[in-house]
Scaffold this active site. Structure first.
Site, PDB file in Angstrom:
ATOM      1  N   SER A 127       0.809  -1.230   0.000  1.00 11.70           N
ATOM      2  CA  SER A 127       0.000   0.000   0.000  1.00 11.70           C
ATOM      3  C   SER A 127       0.836   1.270   0.000  1.00 11.70           C
ATOM      4  CB  SER A 127      -0.873  -0.018   1.251  1.00 11.70           C
ATOM      5  OG  SER A 127      -1.408   1.255   1.492  1.00 11.70           O
ATOM      6  N   GLU A 129       0.190   3.583   1.800  1.00 14.11           N
ATOM      7  CA  GLU A 129       0.281   3.994   3.207  1.00 14.11           C
ATOM      8  C   GLU A 129       1.681   3.731   3.770  1.00 14.11           C
ATOM      9  OE1 GLU A 129      -1.951   5.322   5.862  1.00 14.11           O
ATOM     10  OE2 GLU A 129      -2.566   6.194   3.971  1.00 14.11           O
ATOM     11  N   TYR A 151      -1.543   0.219  10.675  1.00 15.39           N
ATOM     12  CA  TYR A 151      -1.789  -0.414   9.374  1.00 15.39           C
ATOM     13  C   TYR A 151      -0.570  -0.266   8.470  1.00 15.39           C
ATOM     14  CZ  TYR A 151      -3.576  -0.905   4.588  1.00 15.39           C
ATOM     15  OH  TYR A 151      -3.744  -1.267   3.273  1.00 15.39           O
TER      16      TYR A 151
HETATM   17  P1  NDP Z   1     -11.413  -4.838   1.977  1.00 12.96           P
HETATM   18  O1  NDP Z   1     -11.389  -4.238   3.340  1.00 12.96           O
HETATM   19  O2  NDP Z   1     -12.571  -4.540   1.083  1.00 12.96           O
HETATM   20  O3  NDP Z   1     -11.286  -6.429   2.096  1.00 12.96           O
HETATM   21  C1  NDP Z   1     -10.489  -7.025   3.078  1.00 12.96           C
HETATM   22  C2  NDP Z   1     -10.632  -8.526   2.982  1.00 12.96           C
HETATM   23  O4  NDP Z   1      -9.804  -9.154   3.949  1.00 12.96           O
HETATM   24  C3  NDP Z   1     -12.060  -9.028   3.237  1.00 12.96           C
HETATM   25  O5  NDP Z   1     -12.354 -10.035   2.293  1.00 12.96           O
HETATM   26  C4  NDP Z   1     -11.962  -9.640   4.631  1.00 12.96           C
HETATM   27  O6  NDP Z   1     -12.853 -10.683   4.883  1.00 12.96           O
HETATM   28  C5  NDP Z   1     -10.543 -10.195   4.567  1.00 12.96           C
HETATM   29  N1  NDP Z   1     -10.001 -10.530   5.879  1.00 12.96           N
HETATM   30  C6  NDP Z   1      -9.858  -9.703   6.948  1.00 12.96           C
HETATM   31  N2  NDP Z   1      -9.305 -10.371   7.979  1.00 12.96           N
HETATM   32  C7  NDP Z   1      -9.074 -11.636   7.545  1.00 12.96           C
HETATM   33  C8  NDP Z   1      -8.508 -12.785   8.142  1.00 12.96           C
HETATM   34  N3  NDP Z   1      -8.095 -12.794   9.413  1.00 12.96           N
HETATM   35  N4  NDP Z   1      -8.409 -13.924   7.404  1.00 12.96           N
HETATM   36  C9  NDP Z   1      -8.869 -13.944   6.132  1.00 12.96           C
HETATM   37  N5  NDP Z   1      -9.423 -12.901   5.506  1.00 12.96           N
HETATM   38  C10 NDP Z   1      -9.518 -11.748   6.220  1.00 12.96           C
HETATM   39  O7  NDP Z   1     -10.048  -4.404   1.249  1.00 12.96           O
HETATM   40  P2  NDP Z   1      -9.775  -3.992  -0.280  1.00 12.96           P
HETATM   41  O8  NDP Z   1     -10.418  -4.965  -1.170  1.00 12.96           O
HETATM   42  O9  NDP Z   1     -10.029  -2.545  -0.449  1.00 12.96           O
HETATM   43  O10 NDP Z   1      -8.186  -4.160  -0.345  1.00 12.96           O
HETATM   44  C11 NDP Z   1      -7.586  -5.414  -0.654  1.00 12.96           C
HETATM   45  C12 NDP Z   1      -6.164  -5.420  -0.136  1.00 12.96           C
HETATM   46  O11 NDP Z   1      -5.422  -4.375  -0.758  1.00 12.96           O
HETATM   47  C13 NDP Z   1      -6.012  -5.185   1.363  1.00 12.96           C
HETATM   48  O12 NDP Z   1      -4.900  -5.937   1.798  1.00 12.96           O
HETATM   49  C14 NDP Z   1      -5.708  -3.704   1.479  1.00 12.96           C
HETATM   50  O13 NDP Z   1      -4.998  -3.435   2.664  1.00 12.96           O
HETATM   51  C15 NDP Z   1      -4.856  -3.517   0.242  1.00 12.96           C
HETATM   52  N6  NDP Z   1      -4.860  -2.198  -0.346  1.00 12.96           N
HETATM   53  C16 NDP Z   1      -6.058  -1.612  -0.670  1.00 12.96           C
HETATM   54  C17 NDP Z   1      -6.086  -0.384  -1.293  1.00 12.96           C
HETATM   55  C18 NDP Z   1      -7.374   0.284  -1.646  1.00 12.96           C
HETATM   56  O14 NDP Z   1      -7.339   1.490  -1.924  1.00 12.96           O
HETATM   57  N7  NDP Z   1      -8.482  -0.425  -1.698  1.00 12.96           N
HETATM   58  C19 NDP Z   1      -4.817   0.310  -1.644  1.00 12.96           C
HETATM   59  C20 NDP Z   1      -3.621  -0.418  -1.272  1.00 12.96           C
HETATM   60  C21 NDP Z   1      -3.658  -1.626  -0.658  1.00 12.96           C
HETATM   61  P3  NDP Z   1     -14.329 -10.420   5.560  1.00 12.96           P
HETATM   62  O15 NDP Z   1     -15.192  -9.932   4.443  1.00 12.96           O
HETATM   63  O16 NDP Z   1     -14.700 -11.755   6.066  1.00 12.96           O
HETATM   64  O17 NDP Z   1     -14.131  -9.378   6.616  1.00 12.96           O
HETATM   65  P1  GDR Z   2      -6.950   5.615   3.487  1.00 12.44           P
HETATM   66  O1  GDR Z   2      -8.488   5.747   3.071  1.00 12.44           O
HETATM   67  O2  GDR Z   2      -6.724   5.875   4.907  1.00 12.44           O
HETATM   68  O3  GDR Z   2      -6.178   6.449   2.508  1.00 12.44           O
HETATM   69  O4  GDR Z   2      -6.676   4.063   3.248  1.00 12.44           O
HETATM   70  P2  GDR Z   2      -9.714   6.472   3.776  1.00 12.44           P
HETATM   71  O5  GDR Z   2     -10.739   6.620   2.729  1.00 12.44           O
HETATM   72  O6  GDR Z   2     -10.114   5.804   5.039  1.00 12.44           O
HETATM   73  O7  GDR Z   2      -9.108   7.916   4.177  1.00 12.44           O
HETATM   74  C1  GDR Z   2      -8.614   8.805   3.195  1.00 12.44           C
HETATM   75  C2  GDR Z   2      -8.404  10.182   3.804  1.00 12.44           C
HETATM   76  O8  GDR Z   2      -9.671  10.767   4.110  1.00 12.44           O
HETATM   77  C3  GDR Z   2      -9.576  11.387   5.390  1.00 12.44           C
HETATM   78  N1  GDR Z   2     -10.914  11.497   5.983  1.00 12.44           N
HETATM   79  C4  GDR Z   2     -11.703  10.460   6.310  1.00 12.44           C
HETATM   80  N2  GDR Z   2     -11.527   9.139   6.161  1.00 12.44           N
HETATM   81  C5  GDR Z   2     -12.549   8.322   6.560  1.00 12.44           C
HETATM   82  N3  GDR Z   2     -12.415   6.994   6.399  1.00 12.44           N
HETATM   83  N4  GDR Z   2     -13.683   8.797   7.141  1.00 12.44           N
HETATM   84  C6  GDR Z   2     -13.888  10.134   7.318  1.00 12.44           C
HETATM   85  O9  GDR Z   2     -14.926  10.551   7.837  1.00 12.44           O
HETATM   86  C7  GDR Z   2     -12.854  11.018   6.871  1.00 12.44           C
HETATM   87  N5  GDR Z   2     -12.720  12.368   6.886  1.00 12.44           N
HETATM   88  C8  GDR Z   2     -11.545  12.640   6.335  1.00 12.44           C
HETATM   89  C9  GDR Z   2      -8.630  10.480   6.164  1.00 12.44           C
HETATM   90  O10 GDR Z   2      -8.139  11.157   7.317  1.00 12.44           O
HETATM   91  C10 GDR Z   2      -7.596  10.195   5.095  1.00 12.44           C
HETATM   92  O11 GDR Z   2      -6.672  11.224   5.049  1.00 12.44           O
HETATM   93  C11 GDR Z   2      -7.154   3.382   2.106  1.00 12.44           C
HETATM   94  C12 GDR Z   2      -7.393   1.916   2.495  1.00 12.44           C
HETATM   95  O12 GDR Z   2      -8.038   1.256   1.429  1.00 12.44           O
HETATM   96  C13 GDR Z   2      -6.089   1.210   2.790  1.00 12.44           C
HETATM   97  O13 GDR Z   2      -6.326  -0.182   2.989  1.00 12.44           O
HETATM   98  C14 GDR Z   2      -5.137   1.413   1.597  1.00 12.44           C
HETATM   99  O14 GDR Z   2      -3.900   0.799   1.849  1.00 12.44           O
HETATM  100  C15 GDR Z   2      -4.942   2.894   1.322  1.00 12.44           C
HETATM  101  O15 GDR Z   2      -6.210   3.476   1.043  1.00 12.44           O
HETATM  102  C16 GDR Z   2      -4.025   3.135   0.137  1.00 12.44           C
END
Ligand code: NDP
Ligand code: GDR
Length: 326
Positions: A127, A129, A151
Site C-alpha cells: 500500500s 500507506e 496499518y
Molecule cells: P477490503 O477491506 O474490502 O477487504 C479485506 C478482505 O480481507 C475481506 O475479504 C476480509 O474478509 C478479509 N479478511 C480480513 N481479515 C481476515 C482474516 N483474518 N483472514 C482472512 N481474511 C480476512 O479491502 P480492499 O479490497 O479494499 O483491499 C484489498 C487489499 O489491498 C487489502 O490488503 C488492502 O490493505 C490492500 N490495499 C487496498 C487499497 C485500496 O485502496 N483499496 C490500496 C492499497 C492496498 P471479511 O469480508 O470476512 O471481513
Molecule cells: P486511506 O483511506 O486511509 O487512505 O486508506 P480512507 O478513505 O479511510 O481515508 C482517506 C483520507 O480521508 C480522510 N478522511 C476520512 N476518512 C474516513 N475513512 N472517514 C472520514 O470521515 C474522513 N474524513 C476525512 C482520512 O483522514 C484520510 O486522510 C485506504 C485503504 O483502502 C487502505 O487499505 C489502503 O492501503 C490505502 O487506502 C491506500
C-alpha cells in the site's frame, strides 16, 4: 486451465479480481473466514464459478489446507484489516492479520511446495500507506517508507517479507504498491464511499449532512477495476518485481466533495458537511501521489477511469441503491 487462490475475496478488490480471472478462464478459489460468513453468498452470487475454501490469515494450518485444495499456480494475498482508522483501535489484530498474515501465507506456500517456492506465484497487496510522511513526491518504488499508522507499519512488514522470501527462497513473489482505489463496491467506512453515499442520501432527502474528519488530506484515487488488472499483469512477467500503481493525480477531500455534490447539482456544500474530531487520525498522511511509470512501461498498465468518472460512477450507484432502500 490455470488455478488461482484469492485471500480477501469478499472485499472490494477480491470481487473484481475474481471476475477478471474467471473471465480469463481461470479456476478461481476464494479463501473465506469464519464458520458462516454471510459474504460467501455475495461472492457466489456475483462470481458463480468461484470455489469457496475456508481459512483465516491468523491460522497457518488452514492456509496450508487451502493450498492443498486449490492447488493454485497463483496466489493473490488481498486479505487484511484494511481500514487505517481501525488500525489504531485494534493495533495488535492489525499486526497479526495485515503483517504476520503475509508471513503465514508465504510459509504456507513454502511448506506446500516442499521448498520450491517458484512453483506458486505470489502477489502481496502492499500500500501507498507505507510512504506515509512522504520522503519525496511523487512516490516511486524506491521511495523510502515512513508509515504513520499501525496499518502502514504492518504493510511495511508484509512488503519486506515478500521481498525477503523472493531473495531467500527464490519465490516468485511480487509486491504491488497500490495507491487508493475505489468503486461502487468500496466499504462504507472509507471516505469516498462515505461521501458518495452521503451525497446520494442528501439529494434524495434521506439525510441532511455528512460528518467527516480532515478535509485537507490529498489522495491519488483510481478505479479498483483498473488496479486488479495490474495485479494480474505482475504475475505474468518473466521475473517477479515490485510496482507502484497510481494515477499520478492527487485530490483533496474538498475536491472529492466538490465533485460528488457537483454531480447532483449542489455547488455550495458547506451547509451539508460537518466535521467531528472522532474522524481525525492520531497521525495523518497528508499527501500521497504515485508515479506508475514502471508499471506502465513494464506491464503495459494504464488507467481507464479518471477521478471525475470514478466519483460520478459511485454517486450514480449510491443514488440507485439509496432510492431502492428508501
Ligand atoms: P477490503 O477491506 O474490502 O477487504 C479485506 C478482505 O480481507 C475481506 O475479504 C476480509 O474478509 C478479509 N479478511 C480480513 N481479515 C481476515 C482474516 N483474518 N483472514 C482472512 N481474511 C480476512 O479491502 P480492499 O479490497 O479494499 O483491499 C484489498 C487489499 O489491498 C487489502 O490488503 C488492502 O490493505 C490492500 N490495499 C487496498 C487499497 C485500496 O485502496 N483499496 C490500496 C492499497 C492496498 P471479511 O469480508 O470476512 O471481513
Ligand atoms: P486511506 O483511506 O486511509 O487512505 O486508506 P480512507 O478513505 O479511510 O481515508 C482517506 C483520507 O480521508 C480522510 N478522511 C476520512 N476518512 C474516513 N475513512 N472517514 C472520514 O470521515 C474522513 N474524513 C476525512 C482520512 O483522514 C484520510 O486522510 C485506504 C485503504 O483502502 C487502505 O487499505 C489502503 O492501503 C490505502 O487506502 C491506500
Amino acid at each position: 486451465m490455470k488455478r488461482a487462490l484469492i485471500t480477501g475475496i469478499t472485499g472490494q478488490d477480491g470481487l473484481y479480481l475474481a471476475e477478471l480471472l474467471s473471465a480469463k478462464g481461470y479456476r478461481v478459489f476464494g479463501l473465506i473466514r469464519g464458520q458462516s460468513n454471510p459474504k460467501a453468498a455475495v461472492v457466489e452470487r456475483l462470481v458463480p464459478n468461484v470455489e469457496i475454501v475456508g481459512g483465516d490469515l491468523t491460522d497457518l494450518p488452514s492456509l496450508i489446507s487451502a493450498l492443498e485444495v486449490a492447488q493454485p499456480e497463483e496466489v493473490y494475498n488481498l486479505a487484511a484489516v484494511s481500514f487505517v482508522g481501525l488500525s489504531w483501535r485494534q493495533a495488535e489484530l492489525t499486526g497479526d492479520v495485515t503483517g504476520l498474515g503475509v508471513l503465514r501465507m508465504l510459509e504456507a506456500i513454502r511448506i506446500y511446495t516442499g521448498g520450491d517456492m517458484s512453483k506458486v506465484r505470489f502477489y502481496q497487496a502492499s500500500s501507498s500507506e507505507m510512504f506515509g510522511k512522504v520522503r519525496e513526491t511523487p512516490q516511486v518504488e524506491t521511495t523510502p517508507f515512513y508509515p504513520r499508522s499501525p496499518y502502514g507499519v504492518a504493510k511495511v512488514y508484509g512488503h519486506y517479507m515478500t521481498v525477503n522470501y523472493r531473495e531467500s527462497y527464490g519465490a516468485y513473489a511480487c509486491s504491488g504498491i497500490l495507491f487508493n482505489h475505489e468503486s461502487p463496491r468500496r466499504g462504507y467506512e472509507f471516505v469516498t464511499r462515505k461521501v458518495t453515499r452521503g451525497v446520494a442520501r442528501i439529494k434524495l432527502g434521506l439525510a441532511d449532512s455528512i460528518t467527516l474528519g480532515n478535509l485537507e488530506a490529498k489522495r491519488d484515487w483510481g478505479f479498483a477495476g483498473d488496479y486488479v488488472e495490474a495485479m494480474w499483469r505482475m504475475l505474468q512477467q518473466d521475473e517477479p518485481d515490485d510496482y507502484v500503481v497510481a494515477t499520478g493525480v492527487a485530490h483533496s477531500i474538498r475536491d472529492l466533495l466538490d465533485a460528488a455534490f457537483g454531480h447532483v447539482g449542489i455547488d455550495d456544500w458547506s451547509g451539508y458537511v460537518k466535521q467531528d474530531p472522532r474522524f481525525m487520525r492520531p497521525a495523518e498522511v497528508d499527501h500521497l501521489v504515485g508515479d506508475a511509470s514502471k508499471a506502465t512501461k513494464q506491464l503495459g498498465w494504464t488507467q481507464t477511469v479518471d477521478f471525475s468518472q470514478l466519483v460520478t460512477m459511485m454517486v450514480d450507484n449510491d443514488l440507485e441503491l439509496e432510492a431502492r432502500a428508501g
